[in-house]
Scaffold this motif. Structure first.
Motif, short mmCIF file in Angstrom:
data_model
loop_
_atom_site.label_atom_id
_atom_site.label_comp_id
_atom_site.label_asym_id
_atom_site.label_seq_id
_atom_site.Cartn_x
_atom_site.Cartn_y
_atom_site.Cartn_z
N ASP A 27 0.80 -1.23 0.00
CA ASP A 27 0.00 0.00 0.00
C ASP A 27 0.83 1.28 0.00
O ASP A 27 0.45 2.24 -0.67
CB ASP A 27 -0.97 0.02 1.17
N PRO A 28 1.97 1.34 0.71
CA PRO A 28 2.74 2.60 0.69
C PRO A 28 3.21 2.99 -0.72
O PRO A 28 3.51 4.16 -0.96
CB PRO A 28 3.93 2.30 1.60
N ASN A 29 3.24 2.04 -1.65
CA ASN A 29 3.65 2.34 -3.03
C ASN A 29 2.62 3.13 -3.81
O ASN A 29 2.95 3.75 -4.81
CB ASN A 29 3.95 1.03 -3.79
N TRP A 30 1.36 3.10 -3.38
CA TRP A 30 0.33 3.75 -4.18
C TRP A 30 -0.76 4.45 -3.38
O TRP A 30 -1.65 5.07 -3.97
CB TRP A 30 -0.28 2.76 -5.17
N THR A 31 -0.74 4.37 -2.07
CA THR A 31 -1.75 5.09 -1.29
C THR A 31 -1.15 6.31 -0.62
O THR A 31 0.02 6.31 -0.25
CB THR A 31 -2.40 4.20 -0.21
N ALA A 32 -1.95 7.32 -0.43
CA ALA A 32 -1.47 8.56 0.18
C ALA A 32 -1.41 8.47 1.70
O ALA A 32 -0.61 9.16 2.32
CB ALA A 32 -2.39 9.71 -0.22
N VAL A 33 -2.21 7.63 2.29
CA VAL A 33 -2.36 7.61 3.74
C VAL A 33 -1.40 6.64 4.43
O VAL A 33 -0.88 6.92 5.50
CB VAL A 33 -3.83 7.26 4.11
N VAL A 34 -1.15 5.48 3.81
CA VAL A 34 -0.33 4.44 4.45
C VAL A 34 1.14 4.73 4.21
O VAL A 34 1.60 4.79 3.07
CB VAL A 34 -0.70 3.04 3.94
N GLU A 35 1.88 4.90 5.31
CA GLU A 35 3.31 5.20 5.23
C GLU A 35 4.17 3.94 5.31
O GLU A 35 5.23 3.87 4.70
CB GLU A 35 3.71 6.14 6.36
N HIS A 36 3.74 2.97 6.12
CA HIS A 36 4.55 1.77 6.35
C HIS A 36 3.63 0.65 6.85
O HIS A 36 2.62 0.92 7.51
CB HIS A 36 5.63 2.05 7.40
N VAL A 37 4.01 -0.59 6.56
CA VAL A 37 3.23 -1.74 7.03
C VAL A 37 4.18 -2.77 7.61
O VAL A 37 5.19 -3.13 7.00
CB VAL A 37 2.42 -2.37 5.86
N ASP A 38 3.85 -3.25 8.80
CA ASP A 38 4.59 -4.34 9.44
C ASP A 38 3.75 -5.60 9.33
O ASP A 38 2.63 -5.66 9.83
CB ASP A 38 4.85 -4.05 10.92
N VAL A 39 4.30 -6.60 8.63
CA VAL A 39 3.62 -7.88 8.43
C VAL A 39 4.55 -8.98 8.91
O VAL A 39 5.75 -8.94 8.64
CB VAL A 39 3.28 -8.10 6.94
N THR A 40 3.98 -9.98 9.58
CA THR A 40 4.81 -11.06 10.11
C THR A 40 4.60 -12.39 9.39
O THR A 40 5.26 -13.37 9.72
CB THR A 40 4.54 -11.26 11.62
N ALA A 41 3.68 -12.44 8.43
CA ALA A 41 3.39 -13.69 7.72
C ALA A 41 2.93 -13.37 6.31
O ALA A 41 2.49 -12.25 6.04
CB ALA A 41 2.30 -14.47 8.46
N PRO A 42 3.00 -14.35 5.41
CA PRO A 42 2.47 -14.13 4.06
C PRO A 42 0.97 -13.83 4.11
O PRO A 42 0.27 -14.31 5.00
CB PRO A 42 2.73 -15.46 3.35
N LEU A 43 0.52 -13.06 3.15
CA LEU A 43 -0.88 -12.65 3.10
C LEU A 43 -1.79 -13.86 3.05
O LEU A 43 -1.58 -14.78 2.27
CB LEU A 43 -1.11 -11.76 1.87
N GLY A 44 -2.80 -13.87 3.90
CA GLY A 44 -3.78 -14.94 3.95
C GLY A 44 -4.79 -14.67 5.05
O GLY A 44 -4.62 -13.76 5.86
N VAL A 45 -5.85 -15.48 5.10
CA VAL A 45 -6.89 -15.31 6.11
C VAL A 45 -6.28 -15.42 7.50
O VAL A 45 -5.49 -16.32 7.78
CB VAL A 45 -8.01 -16.36 5.92
#
Length: 151
Positions: A27-45
């Motif tokens: 999201d930080p690559n294309w959204t104006a609001v999100v500056e950074h994202v911390d993720v601990t696992a691959p995307l999934g439910v």
């Protein structure tokens, strides 16, 4: 309950659009609001992440949970802050001319935040439109110029 929806047609293959626009970590690559994202696992439910956002002159760390993940057509996210709950759908559909991306948002503002509803709606609608325009520009740029194919 606040409900917003915005769509854009991106003249790129479904898988390519989904790869960038479905992943909150990007999201930080294309959204104006999100500056950074911390993720601990691959995307999934069930995956939980923290987004650092900058909105209305304030920074916040927003916990987000992936509720649904159906590549390459759908991602549903839930963000919960005190007095603010947001559900967001990211929907992707191949049209023959490109990929239709639809972002749908439902938000509930409580406490003193309820007083800011008109400002929240105006700001969110503007950001949604600008973000989808930016996403389309990035994906349709020369860096992504490969022949279109149905996926």
């Amino acid at each position: 309950m606040i409900e917003l929806e915005q769509s854009v047609l991106i003249r790129r293959p479904l898988d390519e659009v989904f790869a960038l626009a479905s992943d909150p970590e990007k999201d930080p690559n294309w959204t104006a609001v999100v500056e950074h994202v911390d993720v601990t696992a691959p995307l999934g439910v069930g995956v939980r992440l923290i987004q650092r956002v900058h909105l209305l002159g304030r920074r916040a760390h927003v916990p987000v949970e992936v509720l649904e993940y159906e590549p390459p057509v759908r991602v549903v996210l839930r963000a919960n802050l005190p007095h603010i709950q947001v559900l967001g759908w990211r929907l992707f559909e191949w049209t023959g001319e490109g990929t239709r991306v639809t972002f749908r948002t439902q938000a509930r503002l409580g406490g003193l935040f309820a007083l800011t509803t008109p400002l929240f709606v105006r700001t969110a609608r503007r950001h949604l439109e600008e973000d989808l325009t930016r996403l389309r520009r990035i994906l349709e740029s020369a860096a992504f110029q490969q022949p279109l194919q149905a996926t």
